[in-house]
Design an enzyme around this catalytic site. Structure first.
Site, PDB file in Angstrom:
ATOM      1  N   TYR A 175      25.049  -4.294  -5.016  1.00 20.28           N
ATOM      2  CA  TYR A 175      24.853  -4.779  -6.367  1.00 20.28           C
ATOM      3  C   TYR A 175      26.178  -5.322  -6.859  1.00 20.28           C
ATOM      4  O   TYR A 175      27.222  -4.745  -6.619  1.00 20.28           O
ATOM      5  CB  TYR A 175      24.329  -3.655  -7.264  1.00 20.28           C
ATOM      6  CG  TYR A 175      23.340  -4.149  -8.277  1.00 20.28           C
ATOM      7  CD1 TYR A 175      22.172  -4.775  -7.865  1.00 20.28           C
ATOM      8  CD2 TYR A 175      23.575  -4.012  -9.634  1.00 20.28           C
ATOM      9  CE1 TYR A 175      21.262  -5.241  -8.787  1.00 20.28           C
ATOM     10  CE2 TYR A 175      22.669  -4.470 -10.550  1.00 20.28           C
ATOM     11  CZ  TYR A 175      21.502  -5.085 -10.133  1.00 20.28           C
ATOM     12  OH  TYR A 175      20.607  -5.565 -11.045  1.00 20.28           O
ATOM     13  N   TRP A 235      28.083  -5.436  -9.316  1.00 21.62           N
ATOM     14  CA  TRP A 235      29.052  -4.815 -10.219  1.00 21.62           C
ATOM     15  C   TRP A 235      30.063  -3.958  -9.466  1.00 21.62           C
ATOM     16  O   TRP A 235      30.761  -3.145 -10.051  1.00 21.62           O
ATOM     17  CB  TRP A 235      28.313  -3.946 -11.231  1.00 21.62           C
ATOM     18  CG  TRP A 235      27.488  -4.728 -12.200  1.00 21.62           C
ATOM     19  CD1 TRP A 235      26.133  -4.802 -12.230  1.00 21.62           C
ATOM     20  CD2 TRP A 235      27.953  -5.554 -13.272  1.00 21.62           C
ATOM     21  NE1 TRP A 235      25.723  -5.620 -13.260  1.00 21.62           N
ATOM     22  CE2 TRP A 235      26.820  -6.093 -13.925  1.00 21.62           C
ATOM     23  CE3 TRP A 235      29.218  -5.895 -13.745  1.00 21.62           C
ATOM     24  CZ2 TRP A 235      26.912  -6.953 -15.015  1.00 21.62           C
ATOM     25  CZ3 TRP A 235      29.306  -6.747 -14.838  1.00 21.62           C
ATOM     26  CH2 TRP A 235      28.173  -7.261 -15.457  1.00 21.62           C
TER      27      TRP A 235
END
Length: 784
Positions: free
Chosen positions: A119, A121
């Site tokens: 992901y 982030w």
């Protein structure tokens, strides 16, 4: 804190995270201090805790292998994933096991049996970005099954390019805050505009702008209306009118506003004719010609819980002011989440203010710091991920479906695809046991692959559900380059400390695996990490000079001076201004080149749950459904203010907001009174999917029938295996309760915001929170 005199101490360097740029200083005692970038007008405190002892205490110190996985390799009975013991081993041993598992799956099942989970982030640097690293590695190895879109924007990410433009372009081109302050008169927001969410931006930020932007608009006389189940998700420093709508009913309200405009002849015929296609098809639905039900204010009042007179008056107010209609991303994280997106564009088009300064639509101010930036958009340096030889993918929120149903088909944007039989997951960056819904179901699905490998910095729930855990460095422990879209500077992120324990960079981990798998030349191209940094920067510098006519300093100068200015622009940013000025010369990327209020392409897909225009489709569970008789409270799971998703949940900054060590759940004071609940009471929030413990906070900030429990608490089940009864989560993670059901067969997005629950005082045994306990670790490696 650094002095504000532009004179930087020689021992001060930079690091960056998605919640900001920070200055790292070493004093005479060599103690590290972390302070926000001196020119940041409203910095986030989250990053101050990157090096806190409580944070570092949960670091993965050494490579570790789950005992049950090792037992299975040796033909013995194996414990399932979750709550198992881990054996710390040497890097050589762990790498050999991981390479062997990768080689075995590829040989026996092909690369389509490998899922590359990540992901975005995971880090803010342009090189040490674990999503790019793991994808490049797996592509070098022959490919992998990938995911599309995000949990944040699953429905909108699939839909918006059919209607107006891709979400990426929308986010990069929102009208800037200064223009909003000068020209906007009425700011109507569905789901609020919370500047705490804009603490973050993909790649980080040097200037936090949302709070100042909202406050400046208030001082300039802009009127704010918040349509939301909670009252405090717009903070402007002044009054905000609150329309306390029932959750998941915004589409019905927007349709009624559109109906009132149409009935009173207040819609902009000229704009609809020149810049849009499909209004006539939508109007037939709006007026009830197609289904016999006019979408008037009385109809919407019965659905939304708002007075019909206020709905009609609001429509008139929208048409008589320069109006910006803002919509939070949370609205499309719901059952039929495509429909509020459709409705937003349609209502804004009927008002005819799209492309005008201070008017039109936004999606969404307050979601990320990027939106509303006045700075010039300039492309950044990129680390190539290579080419994926595997065509298969899933919408990101369908991972449990894929693991539980190999071989079954699914639809996405009108096409049919097939779930692959995943035998190995390699995860680097992110925490699926935060993002995903129905964590009991995900835990069951997580047992299916043969091997799960992860690169992790901390003993997160995802690490505790993996088989091979490689300790990874943090942003403080490596060199990198800070760049983010529409920010005024770039910065050299210099290593500020030695790696904790035996941690390696993701790049070093994948380089070592590549050596064992015979793909090192393809993955590393003969470069180490620092050589890649200079290579990326130098190529980017040359491309900027050729394409933008702007010249950055050479790499040596940039690295020595720690930062460099990006090109600036004095022109205001006004979304879709060029399209409005000349739609023929500046067509959109939609099939028609115009704004599509009726999409013939989507209609032709023939999907019952996503027709080609904005419409009201009743959610599978909401306060107006029969299920509300059993579970009468609608759960809102919003973003936390003290962390990014679940990142640094174990820091003192996050943990200080807990009540008795658990997340607070906000409940309307009358709902609390009916249940005999008081501030700080230990409660269970429950439905048929699971239960979680939280601490009650009676509040007037939520409407009756609604509770709010922020996301981000590290998953802490009473029992990791579900064969010991129903799921009980001890820490306050709302995804113990949310449904793993797609928005529709069109986008397959997340529906986390469609969730009915009830609350009652907890009368069971006292259960300790163990989310931040290390797993059982041993260095006894006689079985390895």
């Amino acid at each position: 804190m650094p002095n504000n005199d532009n004179q930087q101490d020689q021992t001060t360097t930079y690091t960056a995270a998605h919640w900001g740029l920070y200055e790292i200083s070493h004093g005479m005692t060599e103690a590290m201090t972390i302070s926000p970038y001196r020119h940041d007008p409203n910095p986030s405190d989250i990053g101050r805790y990157l090096n806190h002892p409580h944070v570092e205490a949960l670091r993965v110190q050494k490579p570790a292998i789950r005992k049950g996985w090792l037992d299975k390799q040796q033909g013995n009975t194996a414990a399932p994933r979750g709550g198992d013991q881990y054996i710390e081993v040497s890097w050589e041993t762990a790498l050999d096991y991981a390479a062997g598992a990768l080689r075995k799956v590829k040989q026996q099942h092909g690369n389509q049996a490998i899922f590359g989970g990540s992901y975005g982030w995971s880090s803010a640097g342009r090189f040490h970005h674990s999503q790019s690293q793991v994808h490049r590695f797996l592509n070098s190895f022959g490919g992998y099954v990938r995911s599309k879109n995000s949990y944040s924007l699953g429905a909108a990410g699939a839909l918006m390019h059919w209607l107006v433009m891709p979400m990426k372009d929308l986010m990069e081109n929102h009208t800037d805050w200064q223009t909003m302050e000068k020209h906007c008169e009425l700011f109507l927001s569905f789901g609020g505009s919370k500047y705490q969410n804009a603490q973050v931006s993909t790649g980080g930020t040097a200037e936090h702008r949302a709070r100042g932007g909202l406050n400046a608009m208030h001082k300039a006389g802009v009127r704010f209306i918040n349509v939301s189940p909670v009252s405090d998700d717009i903070e402007t420093g002044g009054n905000v009118e609150w329309l306390a709508i029932k959750p998941n009913t915004d589409t019905a309200l927007i349709l009624a506003l559109a109906y009132t405009l149409q009935k009173n002849g207040l819609h902009d015929h000229a704009f609809l004719e020149r810049y849009c296609v499909g209004y006539s098809q939508f109007e037939r639905y709006l007026t009830g010609e197609t289904d016999g039900q006019p979408k008037d204010a009385q109809w919407a009042a019965a659905i939304t819980g708002l007075p019909s007179q206020r709905i009609e008056q609001l429509a008139i107010e929208l048409s008589s002011h320069r109006t910006m209609i803002n919509m939070a991303w949370s609205l499309q994280r719901a059952d039929h989440g495509e429909q509020p997106c459709f409705a937003l564009i349609t209502l804004a088009a009927m008002l005819g203010q799209i492309g005008l300064p201070g008017g039109g639509f936004a999606f969404c101010y307050g979601a990320e710091n990027l939106l509303g930036s006045p700075h010039k958009h300039v492309f950044g340096p990129t680390f190539s991920q290579g080419k994926n030889a595997v065509e298969h993918f899933i919408p990101v929120a369908r991972i449990a479906d894929m693991l539980l149903n190999p071989g079954e088909s699914f639809t996405y944007e009108g096409q049919t695809y097939q779930y692959q039989d995943i035998r190995l997951i390699y995860w680097a960056g992110g925490n699926p046991f935060h993002h995903h819904q129905d964590l009991k179901r995900l835990s069951e699905a997580w047992q299916h692959p043969e091997t799960i490998i992860t690169n992790e910095q901390y003993w997160t729930p995802s690490a505790k559900m993996a088989d091979i855990v490689f300790p990874a460095t943090t942003t403080l422990e490596r060199n990198d380059i800070f760049y983010a879209k529409r920010e005024p500077i770039i910065a050299a992120m210099k290593q500020a400390k030695l790696p904790e324990g035996e941690a390696w960079d993701d790049y070093a981990i994948f380089a070592a695996l590549s050596e064992r798998l015979g793909i090192a030349d393809h993955f590393t191209e003969g470069k180490n990490a620092d050589e890649w940094l200079e290579h990326l920067y130098t190529n980017w510098r040359q491309a900027l000079k050729e394409k933008e006519g702007f010249e950055l300093p050479d790499f040596a100068t940039f690295w020595r001076e720690n930062e460099a200015n990006m090109p600036q622009s004095n022109e205001p940013v006004i979304m879709l201004e060029a399209f409005r000025r000349d739609p023929e010369a500046n067509p959109l990327t939609t099939p028609s080149g115009k704004i599509e209020l009726f999409s013939q392409s989507i209609a032709d897909f023939g999907l019952d749950d996503c027709p080609g225009y904005a419409c009201w489709i009743e959610p599978h569970e909401w306060l107006g459904s029969p299920k509300a008789q059993q579970f009468p409270l609608h759960l809102i799971s919003d973003q936390p203010k003290n962390k990014l998703h679940s990142q640094l949940d174990h820091s003192p900054h996050s943990r200080k907001d807990r009540i008795h060590g658990r997340e607070p759940v906000y409940i309307n004071t009358q709902d609390a009174k009916r249940r005999g609940l008081h501030y700080g009471d230990l409660v269970q929030v429950f439905n048929e999917r699971g239960r979680c413990l939280a601490s009650a906070v009676p509040s007037e900030t939520v409407r009756e029938g609604v509770v709010r429990l922020a996301t981000g608490a590290w998953y802490d089940p009473q029992h990791w295996q579900n064969d010991q009864g129903g799921l009980l989560e001890k820490h306050g993670n709302p995804n113990a309760l949310t449904a793993d059901v797609p928005t529709s067969s069109f986008s397959q997005g997340s529906t986390a915001q469609t969730c009915l629950v009830d609350i009652q005082a907890w009368s069971g045994e006292s259960l300790a929170v163990t989310a931040f306990d290390l797993p059982s670790l041993t260095t006894d490696n006689h079985n390895v």
